[in-house]
Enzyme design. Structure first.
Site, PDB file in Angstrom:
ATOM      1  CD  GLN A  11      -1.312  -0.200   3.713  1.00 44.37           C
ATOM      2  OE1 GLN A  11      -2.483   0.115   3.541  1.00 44.37           O
ATOM      3  NE2 GLN A  11      -0.833  -0.507   4.897  1.00 44.37           N
ATOM      4  CG  HIS A  68      -4.029   5.607   5.097  1.00 45.00           C
ATOM      5  ND1 HIS A  68      -4.590   4.655   4.282  1.00 45.00           N
ATOM      6  CD2 HIS A  68      -3.864   5.016   6.297  1.00 45.00           C
ATOM      7  CE1 HIS A  68      -4.770   3.527   4.977  1.00 45.00           C
ATOM      8  NE2 HIS A  68      -4.346   3.732   6.202  1.00 45.00           N
ATOM      9  CE1 TYR A 123      -2.852   0.062  17.365  1.00 47.36           C
ATOM     10  CE2 TYR A 123      -3.944   0.702  15.323  1.00 47.36           C
ATOM     11  CZ  TYR A 123      -3.043  -0.096  15.990  1.00 47.36           C
ATOM     12  OH  TYR A 123      -2.332  -1.054  15.304  1.00 47.36           O
ATOM     13  CE1 TYR A 124      -5.021   3.181  11.680  1.00 46.00           C
ATOM     14  CE2 TYR A 124      -6.761   2.510  13.181  1.00 46.00           C
ATOM     15  CZ  TYR A 124      -5.918   2.225  12.114  1.00 46.00           C
ATOM     16  OH  TYR A 124      -5.964   1.011  11.510  1.00 46.00           O
ATOM     17  NE  ARG A 135      -0.044   3.649  17.646  1.00 46.59           N
ATOM     18  CZ  ARG A 135       0.202   2.979  16.532  1.00 46.59           C
ATOM     19  NH1 ARG A 135       1.436   2.788  16.114  1.00 46.59           N
ATOM     20  NH2 ARG A 135      -0.783   2.470  15.820  1.00 46.59           N
ATOM     21  CG  HIS A 177      -9.676   2.919  11.038  1.00 42.21           C
ATOM     22  ND1 HIS A 177      -9.482   1.605  10.689  1.00 42.21           N
ATOM     23  CD2 HIS A 177      -8.780   3.631  10.328  1.00 42.21           C
ATOM     24  CE1 HIS A 177      -8.494   1.543   9.800  1.00 42.21           C
ATOM     25  NE2 HIS A 177      -8.055   2.751   9.561  1.00 42.21           N
ATOM     26  CG  ASP A 234     -13.885  -0.768  22.854  1.00 42.83           C
ATOM     27  OD1 ASP A 234     -13.642  -1.598  21.958  1.00 42.83           O
ATOM     28  OD2 ASP A 234     -14.368   0.352  22.621  1.00 42.83           O
ATOM     29  CD  GLU A 285      -3.735 -20.833  48.383  1.00 39.62           C
ATOM     30  OE1 GLU A 285      -3.859 -21.348  49.495  1.00 39.62           O
ATOM     31  OE2 GLU A 285      -3.539 -21.490  47.348  1.00 39.62           O
TER      32      GLU A 285
END
Lengths: 754, 754
Positions: free
Chosen positions: A143, A199, A273-274, A276, A432, A452, A683
């Site tokens: 890509q 992108h 996330y994107y 970043r 996304h 999530d 325990e």
């Protein structure tokens, strides 16, 4: 600083520069600066972390040089040999460039020259990548995005060895490699280059940084302002199902990215996330522009939007520094990522030296091998770091901040812990985006409490669909039932259609992050289901009575018609018990439904809780949790688990608890309580049982909702909400069981005697 | 040191001691010593870890004292209030005693006195615990075991405040509380006290330690030698289904525990989880005996069996210090447990000051608040610690070492990692034994690779069956299919009958822990299935060709009849891919079988691999693994998952891969390979693919088996096994495809050219 006038033809400009000898002056100047290098050389002792990075980078690059040069014919998807080799090449190129500048060792420059010349010899032979799996197929990679990555890193290497190369070598590289590559990912792929998207940010930075490195003003112009006329079909989709063009938005290029990718607060609509991922081209190109085009004042652009974006990124993390997996996101990504190292270092050195960034840098344990990394490492050695303690904060979404947002509520309680609530009422988030309006996720100091799902994808792992998004990302992970939000009639919000989702967004109803007893966030969604209004209020209640903060969830839905409502709770860990008897499917499992993600859930058990307050408890990473919820007579409880209709084992088999109710308008009220610990070494369970007696919906009308929580210790808490008027000063009066509640503003939260 | 003659009546003895004033001399002397206390006082600065423990213990006990004294009427099971309160009481009693001695602060002695007097006032009123759920119901707790725990700790507190109490107080406590309690758990409960079992070890230590503290020689005698005549019905079972009496074994008491609980190597037949639990009474009573009955030379007893047991305990841990969950065992228990802190500290101070113990103490981060803990902390401060690197080792099982055993094979490979194989060919392990002859589990440096399920139990967590063993422990966790071993005709080894299992054991066939190319362990089992012989050889192969060691598994089965063979592999993590097409049950799940644990597995997918070498890969905690296996034409592959017939969600939903074959005699050959890493932060897979081309069974007869492994790099490895003659010098000759293999001894393992 030389100002390059626009509009001078390229060839003329290059000739002028060569005549002036400027190509050979003040290098490096793209990311590294000549002065910065001067500053670093010999001073590594004052910055031990930098010296360590220098040492390990030398070892890494030396090992690569020893192995030789590999420029394979492009063939593989991510995870395959040619992909990973070319990816390694660009990382090593950039590192070798910096090493050449910092150490002065010529072997690094020689290596870069050899590798570049090999690419220049091979690149012209390559057509489009044979995979043809992308909406924008690259040449080196499958890509254009990865081709752009290559150019962003290669431009830095080129800048570092610019003076080392002969004019002839430079001309050759620029003619056969750099310029064609830059043209390919821009002129030849406008659907990749000319859009508002992470992108394209990579594409813009790639073209612009190489433009600056080459002194090619035409490329720089193209990067900053986009292609003037791209003729993109408005219905074109990318691989993620996102639209290439945003309606009514016709600008492109780097400055347009800055204008439209972020809200005024720095929130990035695709999620952290994107963000970043996008931060690297944003910051690198910005730094290159700051170094080479000070006239643009890029750091100050849009009220310092890049600085805000860095902080927005850092705020969207849990106590472990992991990003909230909002929208498509692979879990586990954290501020230890190389992109965040770059963001923290550049933000520290260029955005005012905030000492809280140093504490993050210390946790990252590495710095950039450049001026900014050196600044950070030296400051760390000087003991200047201050602990970063993210506060509760709400971000707006949308370029003008008008499209809902995300609230992050943090509370410490009286123990050492943290409860962190993330409520999402943002815009769709493009290709996304997930269909999870008014969803929430919950974290504590060690990880996820209510999760999530994230994305159904193993990034770069070839065995799982070539490392790309898996079919189950669309069929499950994006669907509403995969999130902690209300699902009406087993259909996802906006019918699961991106176009509908992009057209609307929830509205924040009110926000209170400084309340005496608690923090509240409330939002409404009117378009996810036509004719149905969703209104959720989440309250993080802190009081001495509770060792940990409580989460109170009031989810109102208004509809004229009777519907089936499902409210899932994706608790993490293992079910312990319930005070409701459930009937388990012990001999046979069948899917919970047929579409919108329901086909991926196995129905494991059902129960009829009856019209009362009921509880379910679970154990997760050594901690006890209980859900206490106000049920209605005909409610159904469902325990389900992911993994149905998953022929290739792509999904995690996580448990989910679902409250199901058939009604017209109704209100779900629940409390999530963290109340104890268990360690398999000692325990000894500590506080294994809920401290709550019951949760009751006392009153619920169009205008007001009143909820009562009763503790086992005999305390009563009342939460009253004004449903139709959030004005801070409006008076409210509700009579409940003969008792009158008075308050001003959208809510009342108080302890009462009974 | 005063030697107390046996046989003097108690009352006389006490009077003599009082006259001599010995009751008031040289206290403390049970675990703490007067000289030790002298040594510690004021010297905490030389032992910072000890000082830290002193500080936190003071804070903990001070907080308890401030809260007051609580001696509730016994009522609850483990996890409930009265249980947890009495448990806390005995821990605090012991701590307060040591604090009184070390700090001299009287408030600790006052607290102990008050609490003891309260117990003395209440205890006589209590009948047997109302729960009546144990084969040996206690009075303070639901089982005598916990009453014994109470006495072990209380005896230490009593010793510490002995001089502080008046003779009248002592007489009262001994008459109304200590002696009745000691009698109750011994005379009144011989089925608890008079057997070879960890429960009885606690009972013996409790009676003996209080006997020493009280100068009551009758109790000490009883503790050392057991009850002379217990009239226990030989068919009596405990709560775990174990037999109270061992056939032909009629001795009891502490010395008999030392004789029969361990193999000559120090292996404990129940496994390390219970050894850890039993170590406390073993070592505390032994230390008390060493301090008060030096004539017994208890530390030297049976060739220093206690010292061997401590090392056996420490060797049975993975790289994280977690115990291998052999037999019934809750996972997560590690050498950080308080019992192991005690074992390490006592072993260091009393068994020759081995500096490797100090490195474990450093990881434990705490020490005992007594002489031995002080010795460890001071040695740590002096920098005397040496890293503990457990070697490969094989333990024999059975009191005379004649009942099979457990082999632990460790290999580091060329990377930083570790591969640790645990092969179990031990005796049944009494009531806590699992039916898993010749099973194995596999660990790497971060955790489980191929898991043993452990026990179906949440210890002390009330919500899960009162914290006791769950029904699924019997119906699933103990069954053969829940382990990595061969299951014939869907029935567990020994029909799942403890009595049959106890009657037999596998035989080690050969062992090679120092081979040039690899480490091998081979064992045979002839009795698990009548008429069927199982013979498994496991090889850990280390070679420069492999970044990590390989595990080669050759499982031979000999039978006259055709059977169905299932070989499960309980891989941890997520299935990535297989080169065999499988058909998934996407719309409906049903259990794999009806009994012997099969009823608890959902059948998720099946495949027909065909007669060739086939692979399956998975990702577990960031690492890639591949199973390469030699299949036969009619083989079936099954992917299944736990959780069927589990109405209360007691089981983990873990995946399992099963190779199924119908045959008479046959041999399964597989290789487990760890070959790469993946980190969600870098998102770059490293070596995601197997390095193996194939695994082939070249030759398989009654006398010899030959296996070939071919790598993708074109290497061939040959493993040849002698099946009927393990003598080290026997010559062997096998012709395979016209090529002749010659070797001496039970195996040949070599790289070949083709």
């Amino acid at each position: 600083m030389l100002k390059i006038p626009k509009k001078i033809p390229l060839v003329v400009l290059i000739q002028v520069l060569l005549v002036l000898g400027l190509g050979g002056q003040d290098r490096p100047r793209l990311i590294l600066s000549a002065a910065g290098v001067e500053n670093i050389r010999g001073a590594e002792g004052a910055a031990p972390l930098f010296a360590e990075v220098l040492r390990t980078t030398r070892a890494e690059v030396d090992a690569e040089i020893a192995q030789g040069i590999f420029v394979p014919v492009p063939r593989d998807m991510a995870g395959g040999y040619s992909h990973e080799r070319h990816k390694k090449n660009f990382f090593i190129l950039q590192k070798a460039g910096n090493l050449y500048q910092i150490t002065g060792a010529k072997k690094y420059a020689v290596y870069i020259r050899e590798l570049f010349l090999r690419y220049a010899a091979e690149y012209p032979k390559w057509g489009p990548h044979p995979t043809q799996r992308s909406y924008a197929t690259g040449k080196i990679f499958w890509q254009c995005l990865n081709d752009a990555n290559w150019l962003v890193y290669a431009s830095q290497a080129y800048d570092c060895v610019y003076d080392f190369l002969t004019p002839g070598e430079r001309a050759l590289l620029e003619k056969d490699l750099f310029r064609p590559l830059a043209d390919f990912i821009s002129l030849d792929n406008p659907q990749f280059f000319n859009r508002i998207h992470n992108h394209s940010t990579w594409g813009n930075a790639a073209v612009g940084m190489m433009g600056l490195a080459m002194h090619d003003t035409e490329l720089v112009q193209r990067a900053l302002y986009g292609l003037p006329n791209d003729s993109i079909d408005p219905n074109t989709l990318d691989n993620d199902g996102g639209f290439i063009q945003i309606e009514g938005q016709r600008q492109a290029g780097f400055l347009a990215q800055l204008d439209y990718s972020f809200s005024p607060d720095g929130y990035f609509t695709e999620g952290p996330y994107y963000l970043r991922y996008a931060m690297t081209p944003f910051l690198l190109f910005a730094k290159a522009l700051a170094n080479n085009r000070p006239d643009l004042e890029i750091y100050a652009y849009r009220d310092s939007i890049l600085q805000k974006a860095v902080w927005a990124l850092l705020h969207q993390t849990d106590a472990q520094g992991q990003f909230f997996p909002i929208n498509d996101a692979q879990k586990g990504m954290s501020w230890k990522a190389r992109e965040v190292v770059a963001a923290v270092d550049i933000a520290y050195s260029d955005f005012g030296r905030d000492p809280r960034l140093l504490s993050i840098a210390a946790e990252q344990g590495r710095v950039l091998l450049d001026d900014s990394g050196f600044a950070v490492a030296r400051a760390l050695a000087q003991g200047l770091a201050k602990k970063f303690r993210p506060p509760s904060i709400a971000y707006r979404d949308g370029a003008e901040g008008q499209k809902g947002g995300v609230a992050i509520v943090r509370a410490a309680g009286t123990s050492d812990g943290e409860l962190c609530l993330v409520m999402k009422y943002s815009a769709h988030g493009m290709g996304h985006g997930h269909f999870d309006k008014l969803s929430y996720s919950l974290y504590d100091e060690v990880g996820e409490v209510v999760q999530d799902y994230g994305a159904a994808r193993w990034v770069n792992i070839d065995q799982k669909g070539g490392g790309r998004y898996l079919p189950e990302n669309q069929s499950f992970a994006k669907q509403s039932i995969a999130h902690n939000t209300l699902v009406v009639n087993e259909a996802s919000h906006y019918e699961g259609q991106v176009k509908l989702g992009e057209a609307h967004h929830p509205e924040r109803y009110f926000l209170e992050l400084a309340g005496e007893a608690g923090q509240l966030v409330s939002a409404k969604e009117r378009h996810a289901y036509p004719g149905t209004e969703l209104h959720r209020s989440l309250v993080v209640l802190e009081a001495p009575s509770f060792p940990n903060p409580l989460l109170i969830d009031v989810f109102r839905v208004r509809s004229e018609r009777e519907n089936q409502y499902d409210l899932p709770l994706w608790f993490t860990g293992h079910l312990l018990s319930s005070d409701v008897d459930y009937v388990s499917s012990t001999q046979r499992l069948a899917p919970l439904g047929t579409a919108h993600g329901y086909q991926h859930l196995w129905r494991e058990a059902t129960a009829s809780p009856g019209g009362q307050s009921a509880q379910m408890s679970w154990l997760s990473h050594g901690k006890f949790f209980t859900l206490t919820t106000a049920t209605q007579a005909q409610d159904e409880w469902i325990l389900a688990r992911g993994g149905a209709n998953d022929p290739h084992f792509n999904l995690r088999h996580d448990p989910v608890f679902i409250q199901r109710r058939r009604a017209r308008s109704t209100t779900f009220v629940s409390v999530v309580e963290s109340h104890g610990r268990y360690d398999p070494v000692s325990e000894i369970p500590q506080h294994p049982f809920s401290g709550l007696h019951s949760v009751t919906l006392l009153h619920d009308t169009e205008t007001h909702t009143v909820v009562q929580i009763q503790t086992l210790a005999g305390e009563y808490w009342t939460l009253a909400l004004a449903n139709a008027d959030a004005a801070p000063e409006s008076p409210h009066r509700v009579e409940v069981d003969g008792e009158v509640l008075h308050w001003r503003g959208p809510y009342l939260l108080q302890k009462t005697t009974s």
